[in-house]
Design a protein around this motif. Structure first.
Motif, PDB file in Angstrom:
ATOM      1  N   GLY A  10     -12.217  18.417  25.360  1.00 20.46           N
ATOM      2  CA  GLY A  10     -10.878  17.835  25.363  1.00 20.46           C
ATOM      3  C   GLY A  10     -10.898  16.328  25.214  1.00 20.46           C
ATOM      4  N   ARG A  11     -11.855  15.665  25.874  1.00 20.57           N
ATOM      5  CA  ARG A  11     -11.950  14.204  25.751  1.00 20.57           C
ATOM      6  C   ARG A  11     -12.310  13.796  24.325  1.00 20.57           C
ATOM      7  NH1 ARG A  11     -14.669  15.061  30.549  1.00 20.57           N
ATOM      8  NH2 ARG A  11     -16.708  14.687  29.582  1.00 20.57           N
ATOM      9  N   ARG A  12     -13.201  14.573  23.697  1.00 25.25           N
ATOM     10  CA  ARG A  12     -13.586  14.241  22.326  1.00 25.25           C
ATOM     11  C   ARG A  12     -12.422  14.459  21.366  1.00 25.25           C
ATOM     12  NH1 ARG A  12     -18.594  15.839  24.314  1.00 25.25           N
ATOM     13  NH2 ARG A  12     -18.199  18.061  24.030  1.00 25.25           N
ATOM     14  N   ILE A  13     -11.638  15.523  21.590  1.00 21.94           N
ATOM     15  CA  ILE A  13     -10.462  15.748  20.748  1.00 21.94           C
ATOM     16  C   ILE A  13      -9.498  14.571  20.888  1.00 21.94           C
ATOM     17  CG2 ILE A  13      -8.390  17.166  20.481  1.00 21.94           C
ATOM     18  CD1 ILE A  13     -10.153  19.604  21.186  1.00 21.94           C
ATOM     19  N   ALA A  14      -9.244  14.146  22.114  1.00 22.35           N
ATOM     20  CA  ALA A  14      -8.334  13.021  22.343  1.00 22.35           C
ATOM     21  C   ALA A  14      -8.864  11.751  21.682  1.00 22.35           C
ATOM     22  CB  ALA A  14      -8.148  12.799  23.845  1.00 22.35           C
ATOM     23  N   TYR A  15     -10.179  11.572  21.734  1.00 25.02           N
ATOM     24  CA  TYR A  15     -10.776  10.372  21.133  1.00 25.02           C
ATOM     25  C   TYR A  15     -10.563  10.372  19.619  1.00 25.02           C
ATOM     26  CZ  TYR A  15     -14.364   7.330  19.192  1.00 25.02           C
ATOM     27  OH  TYR A  15     -15.017   6.383  18.460  1.00 25.02           O
ATOM     28  N   TYR A  16     -10.918  11.478  18.965  1.00 24.56           N
ATOM     29  CA  TYR A  16     -10.773  11.507  17.512  1.00 24.56           C
ATOM     30  C   TYR A  16      -9.306  11.449  17.090  1.00 24.56           C
ATOM     31  CZ  TYR A  16     -15.702  12.303  16.542  1.00 24.56           C
ATOM     32  OH  TYR A  16     -17.062  12.146  16.415  1.00 24.56           O
ATOM     33  N   ARG A  21      -7.777   7.119  11.305  1.00 26.81           N
ATOM     34  CA  ARG A  21      -6.745   6.404  10.561  1.00 26.81           C
ATOM     35  C   ARG A  21      -6.177   7.327   9.492  1.00 26.81           C
ATOM     36  NH1 ARG A  21      -7.685   3.945  14.328  1.00 26.81           N
ATOM     37  NH2 ARG A  21      -8.155   1.743  14.572  1.00 26.81           N
ATOM     38  N   PRO A  22      -4.851   7.598   9.494  1.00 33.06           N
ATOM     39  CA  PRO A  22      -3.896   7.125  10.477  1.00 33.06           C
ATOM     40  C   PRO A  22      -4.013   7.898  11.796  1.00 33.06           C
ATOM     41  CG  PRO A  22      -2.814   8.569   8.914  1.00 33.06           C
ATOM     42  CD  PRO A  22      -4.217   8.404   8.429  1.00 33.06           C
ATOM     43  N   LYS A  23      -3.648   7.247  12.867  1.00 39.05           N
ATOM     44  CA  LYS A  23      -3.702   7.892  14.175  1.00 39.05           C
ATOM     45  C   LYS A  23      -2.716   9.058  14.222  1.00 39.05           C
ATOM     46  CE  LYS A  23      -5.000   3.651  16.627  1.00 39.05           C
ATOM     47  NZ  LYS A  23      -4.616   2.697  17.698  1.00 39.05           N
ATOM     48  N   MET A  24      -2.997  10.000  15.142  1.00 41.26           N
ATOM     49  CA  MET A  24      -2.133  11.161  15.276  1.00 41.26           C
ATOM     50  C   MET A  24      -1.613  11.260  16.706  1.00 41.26           C
ATOM     51  SD  MET A  24      -4.371  14.065  13.230  1.00 41.26           S
ATOM     52  CE  MET A  24      -3.025  15.215  13.006  1.00 41.26           C
ATOM     53  N   THR A  25      -0.376  11.650  16.833  1.00 42.78           N
ATOM     54  CA  THR A  25       0.157  11.982  18.146  1.00 42.78           C
ATOM     55  C   THR A  25      -0.280  13.409  18.484  1.00 42.78           C
ATOM     56  OG1 THR A  25       2.206  12.910  17.276  1.00 42.78           O
ATOM     57  CG2 THR A  25       2.162  10.522  17.704  1.00 42.78           C
ATOM     58  N   GLN A  26      -0.113  13.793  19.729  1.00 40.57           N
ATOM     59  CA  GLN A  26      -0.427  15.162  20.103  1.00 40.57           C
ATOM     60  C   GLN A  26       0.455  16.152  19.337  1.00 40.57           C
ATOM     61  OE1 GLN A  26       0.022  14.914  24.407  1.00 40.57           O
ATOM     62  NE2 GLN A  26      -2.203  15.002  24.690  1.00 40.57           N
ATOM     63  N   GLY A  63      -9.793  16.240  10.587  1.00 38.12           N
ATOM     64  CA  GLY A  63     -10.659  15.823   9.493  1.00 38.12           C
ATOM     65  C   GLY A  63     -12.069  15.519   9.949  1.00 38.12           C
ATOM     66  N   VAL A  64     -12.560  16.245  10.971  1.00 41.82           N
ATOM     67  CA  VAL A  64     -13.920  16.042  11.456  1.00 41.82           C
ATOM     68  C   VAL A  64     -14.638  17.381  11.459  1.00 41.82           C
ATOM     69  CG1 VAL A  64     -13.230  14.095  12.897  1.00 41.82           C
ATOM     70  CG2 VAL A  64     -13.353  16.379  13.903  1.00 41.82           C
ATOM     71  N   ASP A  65     -15.955  17.323  11.448  1.00 43.36           N
ATOM     72  CA  ASP A  65     -16.748  18.526  11.550  1.00 43.36           C
ATOM     73  C   ASP A  65     -16.592  19.086  12.963  1.00 43.36           C
ATOM     74  OD1 ASP A  65     -19.077  20.281  11.965  1.00 43.36           O
ATOM     75  OD2 ASP A  65     -19.704  19.515  10.011  1.00 43.36           O
ATOM     76  N   PRO A  66     -16.393  20.415  13.100  1.00 43.65           N
ATOM     77  CA  PRO A  66     -16.256  20.992  14.442  1.00 43.65           C
ATOM     78  C   PRO A  66     -17.423  20.656  15.361  1.00 43.65           C
ATOM     79  CG  PRO A  66     -15.649  22.603  12.786  1.00 43.65           C
ATOM     80  CD  PRO A  66     -16.205  21.419  12.043  1.00 43.65           C
ATOM     81  N   ALA A  67     -18.620  20.457  14.781  1.00 41.95           N
ATOM     82  CA  ALA A  67     -19.784  20.145  15.612  1.00 41.95           C
ATOM     83  C   ALA A  67     -19.596  18.848  16.388  1.00 41.95           C
ATOM     84  CB  ALA A  67     -21.038  20.047  14.740  1.00 41.95           C
ATOM     85  N   ARG A  68     -18.779  17.922  15.873  1.00 45.16           N
ATOM     86  CA  ARG A  68     -18.558  16.659  16.573  1.00 45.16           C
ATOM     87  C   ARG A  68     -17.725  16.848  17.839  1.00 45.16           C
ATOM     88  NH1 ARG A  68     -19.903  12.047  13.882  1.00 45.16           N
ATOM     89  NH2 ARG A  68     -20.523  12.290  11.699  1.00 45.16           N
ATOM     90  N   LEU A  69     -17.020  17.969  17.923  1.00 48.32           N
ATOM     91  CA  LEU A  69     -16.190  18.230  19.100  1.00 48.32           C
ATOM     92  C   LEU A  69     -16.893  19.113  20.110  1.00 48.32           C
ATOM     93  CD1 LEU A  69     -12.763  18.912  17.345  1.00 48.32           C
ATOM     94  CD2 LEU A  69     -13.676  16.734  18.183  1.00 48.32           C
ATOM     95  N   ARG A  70     -17.886  19.882  19.667  1.00 46.59           N
ATOM     96  CA  ARG A  70     -18.599  20.764  20.583  1.00 46.59           C
ATOM     97  C   ARG A  70     -19.544  19.969  21.466  1.00 46.59           C
ATOM     98  NH1 ARG A  70     -18.767  24.152  15.739  1.00 46.59           N
ATOM     99  NH2 ARG A  70     -17.481  25.997  16.110  1.00 46.59           N
TER     100      ARG A  70
END
Length: 395
Positions: A10-16, A21-26, A63-70
């Motif tokens: 969850g912290r990594r999802i919030a970080y990305y 760019r551009p930033k995303m809201t929840q 727009g990130v590889d799922p491995a970056r969130l695991r």
């Protein structure tokens, strides 16, 4: 699907979400990933686990590889590619499906429509998760249908095959895509719907694109135009207009500027008669024709490329347009910008395309080619460009 424990996911999802760019809201992340806003909030706060399917949808939206969130950051694998054999198996017995349950047509109609929405939104992971079983069930429904339901059952098969084909074609499974197109052509006459037949001719053009048989593809589309229903009513007008749009692009690939211009003019005339919308599974209207103007300019190349830049200076695809088509506009624009010596603009366009439809952008061969070229040119921020190139597997 098993749920991952939080373990920092969850912290990594919030970080990305907050640093891209551009930033995303929840809310924007929830909309892009097709999950509930409350789900995103709870995952980011660590109040609930996340299934593999949800994690992949969120990763694609970011727009990130799922491995970056695991938590284990292990090697990434593409669930879509892994699921392609299941799609192939599902259509192997299209004429002799195994016995099994068949839901009422109203339920099948709902699922087919949902798959079509996922196709237009470039949500390919969701399609491959649901389509194999649905295709088998639809085959049963068609072969067992009473006379009064046979036409609708055939139409549902065609539409489901089209959603499956979108995945196969976008992920480079050209043989599977060609088989699905053949099945669409087999089932369409049973539906008795001329506009559906026209949409199948539109999709069939993929096989000519894949084979680089552009002149033959143009002939096939012109034959389809001869057989298309008279342009009476919005659906028939859109069906004919979409064929003209497709013909303009493949004529451009064949370097036939006269035919490309003629078909584009005809498409524009048709588009002026109907509002922008999705007709028989294909987006058509003034905005769709405008996106195809860019595609035609890039297909023709040389002196025509400047036309793509002129269009982009005065117009952008509206947010209501299907994500796959909007991202395609920016992918085509990026190529035009790169060809005309605007590499920074090209990279900016590729990032916009990724933000709109990550799965579509990541699998597009032009994106890989252009990202690799940009990387060789050492333009833009080196780290950002490197991350992008790695994300789309550019070499």
């Amino acid at each position: 699907m098993p749920a991952l424990t939080d373990d920092g996911v969850g912290r990594r999802i919030a970080y990305y979400r907050s640093v891209i760019r551009p930033k995303m809201t929840q809310q924007q992340l929830a909309d892009a990933a097709c999950v509930a806003l409350g789900t995103v909030r709870k995952i980011e706060r660590g109040e609930r686990g996340v299934t593999d399917a949800t994690l992949e949808a969120i990763a694609d939206a970011l727009g990130v590889d799922p491995a970056r969130l695991r938590s284990d950051r292990g090697a990434a694998h593409t669930r879509v590619r892994a699921a392609l054999p299941a799609l192939s198996a599902a259509i192997a017995t299209y004429d002799l499906p195994d016995d099994g349950p068949v839901r009422p047509l109203r339920d099948l109609r709902t699922e087919v429509a949902e798959a079509a929405r996922w196709r237009l939104a470039a949500q390919y992971t969701r399609i491959v998760r649901s389509l194999p079983g649905l295709l088998v069930e639809l085959a049963r429904a068609f072969h067992d249908a009473p006379a009064e339901d046979r036409a609708e059952s055939a139409g549902l098969l065609v539409k489901a095959y089209r959603s499956a084909d979108a995945v196969a074609y976008k992920f480079g499974a050209q043989d599977l895509s060609a088989r699905l197109v053949d099945l669409m052509r087999w089932a369409a006459p049973e539906a008795g719907d001329p506009t559906l037949a026209a949409s199948v001719a539109y999709v069939r053009t993929e096989t000519f694109f894949a084979a680089r048989a552009h002149a033959a593809g143009l002939r096939a589309l012109e034959q389809a135009l001869d057989a298309a229903p008279a342009p009476v009513g919005a659906s028939a007008i859109a069906a004919r207009g979409a064929l003209h749009m497709r013909a303009a692009v493949i004529a451009g690939r064949a370097h036939d500027s006269a035919a490309a211009t003629s078909h584009l003019d005809d498409a524009r005339e048709m588009a002026d008669q109907v509002p922008e919308g999705v007709y028989c599974g294909t987006a058509f209207g003034p905005d769709s024709v405008r996106t195809h103007e860019v595609s035609v300019a890039v297909s023709l190349g040389d002196v025509h490329v400047g036309r793509a830049l002129d269009i982009a200076r005065e117009w952008k695809p509206p947010e209501g347009m299907p994500a796959e088509r909007r991202s395609g506009f920016y992918i085509e624009l990026a190529r035009a910008q790169l060809w005309t010596g605007l590499p920074d603009d090209a990279f900016a366009s590729l990032k916009v395309a990724r933000h709109i439809a990550p799965q579509h952008t990541r699998e597009h061969p032009w994106v890989r080619e252009d990202a690799a070229k940009l990387r060789r040119l050492k333009r833009a921020d080196a780290e950002t460009l490197t991350h992008f190139a790695e994300w789309c597997a550019a070499t």
